[in-house]
Structures are given as structure tokens and as C-alpha cells.
Design a protein around this motif. Structure first.
Motif, PDB file in Angstrom:
ATOM      1  N   GLU A  98       0.826  -1.211   0.000  1.00 47.75           N
ATOM      2  CA  GLU A  98       0.000   0.000   0.000  1.00 47.75           C
ATOM      3  C   GLU A  98       0.862   1.263   0.000  1.00 47.75           C
ATOM      4  O   GLU A  98       0.593   2.208  -0.728  1.00 47.75           O
ATOM      5  N   LYS A  99       1.899   1.270   0.822  1.00 43.93           N
ATOM      6  CA  LYS A  99       2.797   2.432   0.855  1.00 43.93           C
ATOM      7  C   LYS A  99       3.555   2.570  -0.464  1.00 43.93           C
ATOM      8  O   LYS A  99       3.784   3.677  -0.943  1.00 43.93           O
ATOM      9  N   ALA A 100       3.928   1.431  -1.051  1.00 42.09           N
ATOM     10  CA  ALA A 100       4.609   1.471  -2.351  1.00 42.09           C
ATOM     11  C   ALA A 100       3.710   2.129  -3.387  1.00 42.09           C
ATOM     12  O   ALA A 100       4.145   3.032  -4.116  1.00 42.09           O
ATOM     13  N   VAL A 101       2.456   1.707  -3.445  1.00 44.18           N
ATOM     14  CA  VAL A 101       1.504   2.272  -4.411  1.00 44.18           C
ATOM     15  C   VAL A 101       1.333   3.770  -4.179  1.00 44.18           C
ATOM     16  O   VAL A 101       1.339   4.564  -5.124  1.00 44.18           O
ATOM     17  N   GLU A 102       1.193   4.159  -2.929  1.00 46.01           N
ATOM     18  CA  GLU A 102       1.033   5.579  -2.592  1.00 46.01           C
ATOM     19  C   GLU A 102       2.216   6.396  -3.126  1.00 46.01           C
ATOM     20  O   GLU A 102       2.036   7.470  -3.715  1.00 46.01           O
ATOM     21  N   LEU A 103       3.413   5.882  -2.952  1.00 44.97           N
ATOM     22  CA  LEU A 103       4.609   6.593  -3.416  1.00 44.97           C
ATOM     23  C   LEU A 103       4.697   6.590  -4.938  1.00 44.97           C
ATOM     24  O   LEU A 103       5.036   7.616  -5.541  1.00 44.97           O
ATOM     25  N   PHE A 104       4.379   5.481  -5.583  1.00 46.39           N
ATOM     26  CA  PHE A 104       4.404   5.438  -7.050  1.00 46.39           C
ATOM     27  C   PHE A 104       3.411   6.443  -7.623  1.00 46.39           C
ATOM     28  O   PHE A 104       3.699   7.133  -8.598  1.00 46.39           O
ATOM     29  N   LYS A 105       2.237   6.541  -7.012  1.00 48.24           N
ATOM     30  CA  LYS A 105       1.210   7.478  -7.497  1.00 48.24           C
ATOM     31  C   LYS A 105       1.685   8.931  -7.398  1.00 48.24           C
ATOM     32  O   LYS A 105       1.355   9.746  -8.251  1.00 48.24           O
ATOM     33  N   LYS A 106       2.449   9.247  -6.362  1.00 44.24           N
ATOM     34  CA  LYS A 106       2.941  10.615  -6.185  1.00 44.24           C
ATOM     35  C   LYS A 106       3.853  11.040  -7.334  1.00 44.24           C
ATOM     36  O   LYS A 106       3.964  12.225  -7.623  1.00 44.24           O
ATOM     37  N   THR A 107       4.515  10.094  -7.963  1.00 45.83           N
ATOM     38  CA  THR A 107       5.479  10.442  -9.006  1.00 45.83           C
ATOM     39  C   THR A 107       4.861  10.575 -10.395  1.00 45.83           C
ATOM     40  O   THR A 107       5.514  11.060 -11.310  1.00 45.83           O
ATOM     41  N   ILE A 108       3.622  10.153 -10.560  1.00 47.51           N
ATOM     42  CA  ILE A 108       3.006  10.168 -11.892  1.00 47.51           C
ATOM     43  C   ILE A 108       2.978  11.575 -12.473  1.00 47.51           C
ATOM     44  O   ILE A 108       3.264  11.775 -13.648  1.00 47.51           O
ATOM     45  N   LYS A 109       2.674  12.558 -11.648  1.00 50.65           N
ATOM     46  CA  LYS A 109       2.632  13.949 -12.146  1.00 50.65           C
ATOM     47  C   LYS A 109       4.005  14.411 -12.636  1.00 50.65           C
ATOM     48  O   LYS A 109       4.105  15.346 -13.405  1.00 50.65           O
ATOM     49  N   ASP A 110       5.051  13.735 -12.202  1.00 52.73           N
ATOM     50  CA  ASP A 110       6.414  14.089 -12.606  1.00 52.73           C
ATOM     51  C   ASP A 110       6.884  13.292 -13.816  1.00 52.73           C
ATOM     52  O   ASP A 110       8.042  13.380 -14.200  1.00 52.73           O
ATOM     53  N   ASP A 111       5.962  12.506 -14.385  1.00 55.27           N
ATOM     54  CA  ASP A 111       6.258  11.725 -15.590  1.00 55.27           C
ATOM     55  C   ASP A 111       7.523  10.883 -15.415  1.00 55.27           C
ATOM     56  O   ASP A 111       8.489  11.024 -16.142  1.00 55.27           O
ATOM     57  N   LEU A 112       7.477  10.019 -14.427  1.00 54.85           N
ATOM     58  CA  LEU A 112       8.597   9.130 -14.130  1.00 54.85           C
ATOM     59  C   LEU A 112       8.219   7.712 -14.586  1.00 54.85           C
ATOM     60  O   LEU A 112       7.548   6.983 -13.859  1.00 54.85           O
ATOM     61  N   PRO A 113       8.615   7.337 -15.812  1.00 57.77           N
ATOM     62  CA  PRO A 113       8.175   6.056 -16.383  1.00 57.77           C
ATOM     63  C   PRO A 113       8.412   4.827 -15.505  1.00 57.77           C
ATOM     64  O   PRO A 113       7.517   3.969 -15.425  1.00 57.77           O
ATOM     65  N   PRO A 114       9.554   4.675 -14.822  1.00 61.37           N
ATOM     66  CA  PRO A 114       9.703   3.467 -13.998  1.00 61.37           C
ATOM     67  C   PRO A 114       8.646   3.365 -12.890  1.00 61.37           C
ATOM     68  O   PRO A 114       8.194   2.275 -12.555  1.00 61.37           O
ATOM     69  N   ALA A 115       8.257   4.511 -12.331  1.00 62.90           N
ATOM     70  CA  ALA A 115       7.243   4.502 -11.278  1.00 62.90           C
ATOM     71  C   ALA A 115       5.882   4.143 -11.850  1.00 62.90           C
ATOM     72  O   ALA A 115       5.114   3.402 -11.235  1.00 62.90           O
ATOM     73  N   GLN A 116       5.593   4.658 -13.030  1.00 61.82           N
ATOM     74  CA  GLN A 116       4.315   4.336 -13.661  1.00 61.82           C
ATOM     75  C   GLN A 116       4.263   2.847 -14.011  1.00 61.82           C
ATOM     76  O   GLN A 116       3.245   2.191 -13.838  1.00 61.82           O
ATOM     77  N   PHE A 117       5.374   2.299 -14.473  1.00 58.46           N
ATOM     78  CA  PHE A 117       5.449   0.872 -14.765  1.00 58.46           C
ATOM     79  C   PHE A 117       5.231   0.066 -13.484  1.00 58.46           C
ATOM     80  O   PHE A 117       4.460  -0.908 -13.463  1.00 58.46           O
ATOM     81  N   ALA A 118       5.899   0.474 -12.398  1.00 61.36           N
ATOM     82  CA  ALA A 118       5.761  -0.224 -11.113  1.00 61.36           C
ATOM     83  C   ALA A 118       4.311  -0.180 -10.630  1.00 61.36           C
ATOM     84  O   ALA A 118       3.787  -1.173 -10.112  1.00 61.36           O
ATOM     85  N   LEU A 119       3.657   0.955 -10.828  1.00 63.71           N
ATOM     86  CA  LEU A 119       2.254   1.084 -10.448  1.00 63.71           C
ATOM     87  C   LEU A 119       1.387   0.143 -11.290  1.00 63.71           C
ATOM     88  O   LEU A 119       0.487  -0.513 -10.770  1.00 63.71           O
ATOM     89  N   GLY A 120       1.697   0.054 -12.576  1.00 57.75           N
ATOM     90  CA  GLY A 120       0.972  -0.871 -13.447  1.00 57.75           C
ATOM     91  C   GLY A 120       1.106  -2.308 -12.972  1.00 57.75           C
ATOM     92  O   GLY A 120       0.128  -3.071 -12.983  1.00 57.75           O
ATOM     93  N   VAL A 121       2.294  -2.692 -12.541  1.00 63.69           N
ATOM     94  CA  VAL A 121       2.526  -4.044 -12.023  1.00 63.69           C
ATOM     95  C   VAL A 121       1.686  -4.273 -10.768  1.00 63.69           C
ATOM     96  O   VAL A 121       1.096  -5.342 -10.591  1.00 63.69           O
ATOM     97  N   CYS A 122       1.603  -3.262  -9.903  1.00 62.15           N
ATOM     98  CA  CYS A 122       0.794  -3.383  -8.686  1.00 62.15           C
ATOM     99  C   CYS A 122      -0.674  -3.614  -9.041  1.00 62.15           C
ATOM    100  O   CYS A 122      -1.329  -4.482  -8.448  1.00 62.15           O
ATOM    101  N   TYR A 123      -1.186  -2.847 -10.000  1.00 60.00           N
ATOM    102  CA  TYR A 123      -2.581  -3.042 -10.429  1.00 60.00           C
ATOM    103  C   TYR A 123      -2.763  -4.413 -11.073  1.00 60.00           C
ATOM    104  O   TYR A 123      -3.767  -5.087 -10.844  1.00 60.00           O
ATOM    105  N   TYR A 124      -1.824  -4.837 -11.851  1.00 57.12           N
ATOM    106  CA  TYR A 124      -1.925  -6.130 -12.523  1.00 57.12           C
ATOM    107  C   TYR A 124      -1.977  -7.283 -11.511  1.00 57.12           C
ATOM    108  O   TYR A 124      -2.769  -8.215 -11.650  1.00 57.12           O
ATOM    109  N   ASN A 125      -1.125  -7.195 -10.493  1.00 59.67           N
ATOM    110  CA  ASN A 125      -1.033  -8.263  -9.491  1.00 59.67           C
ATOM    111  C   ASN A 125      -1.977  -8.080  -8.307  1.00 59.67           C
ATOM    112  O   ASN A 125      -2.069  -8.963  -7.457  1.00 59.67           O
TER     113      ASN A 125
END
Length: 142
Positions: A98-125
Motif C-alpha cells: 500500500e505504501k509502495a503504491v502511494e509513493l508510485f502514485k505521487k510520481t506520476i505527475k512528474d512523468d517518471l516512467p519506472p514509477a508508472q510501470f511499477a504502479l501498473g505491475v501493482c494493479y496487474y497483481n
């Protein structure tokens, strides 16, 4: 360099990457620590990287996560991503999706592709969020 925080930080980067100087991680750490004394988020982040990768110090995920957290608290996007990875993988800190997802979401506005990918993996799993393949695909495509 004694009073100029940014100069101390930049000198640390020069040593870290070998820009104009021979690469020397120990010197980089020295200068990053000097800059971190003034609460510079970039310095905290780079100290975290040194400990995360074991550059100039023994690899120590716990120490890395502490430095990432200090930078992340100042909304430094790369630190938020790396701290999210530490939470996701349980590296140096108790695993918490949950904390990982919260942190990944914070970076989306900064257009950080690795974080967006990590968030996608969280949603997938369904890790830290309810499983959602559409949201996973949306994040993995970007």
C-alpha cells in the motif's frame, strides 16, 4: 565550497560520476553528507543510492531507505520511486504494498516512467490496490 550547499552537492556529483575528476565514491559520500546537513533532498537521494547500490560503502538497504525517505518527504520524485521500491520489495524496510503504491502514485505527475510501470505491475497483481487490469494496462503503456 565551505558555505555553498549546492557547490558541495555538485562536487559530490562530480566525484560520484567522475565528471572532471577521478571517480571516487567515498569523496562523493563525504560531499553529499555535507550538503545533507543543510537538508538538501538531492543529497539525501544520492546518499540513498550509494547505500542502495553499495557504491563507496557496504550495501545497506536499511540505510538507503532512511535517506530515500528524507528526500521523499521533500517531494523529490526519484526518492519517492526508490522508497516505493524499497517498500514493494521489503528492502531495508518492512514490505508494504500500500505504501509502495502511494509513493508510485505521487510520481506520476512528474512523468517518471519506472514509477508508472511499477504502479501498473501493482494493479496487474493486485498488490496494494484492488486488481484492475484496465488500470494496469493504462499505466504499463505510458
Amino acid at each position: 565550497c565551505q558555505g555553498d550547499i549546492k557547490a558541495q552537492y555538485m562536487l559530490g556529483e562530480c566525484f560520484y560520476f567522475g565528471f572532471g575528476l577521478e571517480q571516487d565514491y567515498r569523496q562523493a559520500i563525504y560531499w553529499f553528507k555535507r550538503a545533507a546537513e543543510y537538508d538538501l533532498p538531492q543529497a539525501y537521494f544520492n546518499l540513498g543510492l550509494c547505500y542502495y547500490d553499495g557504491n563507496g560503502v557496504k550495501q545497506d538497504y536499511e540505510e538507503a531507505s532512511k535517506y530515500f525517505k528524507k528526500a521523499a518527504e521533500q517531494n523529490f520524485p526519484l526518492a519517492q520511486y526508490y522508497l516505493g521500491q524499497c517498500y514493494y520489495n521489503g528492502e531495508g524496510i518492512e514490505q508494504n504494498y500500500e505504501k509502495a503504491v502511494e509513493l508510485f502514485k505521487k510520481t506520476i505527475k512528474d512523468d517518471l516512467p519506472p514509477a508508472q510501470f511499477a504502479l501498473g505491475v501493482c494493479y496487474y497483481n493486485g498488490e496494494g490496490v484492488e486488481q484492475d487490469y484496465e488500470e494496469a494496462i493504462r499505466n504499463l503503456r505510458n
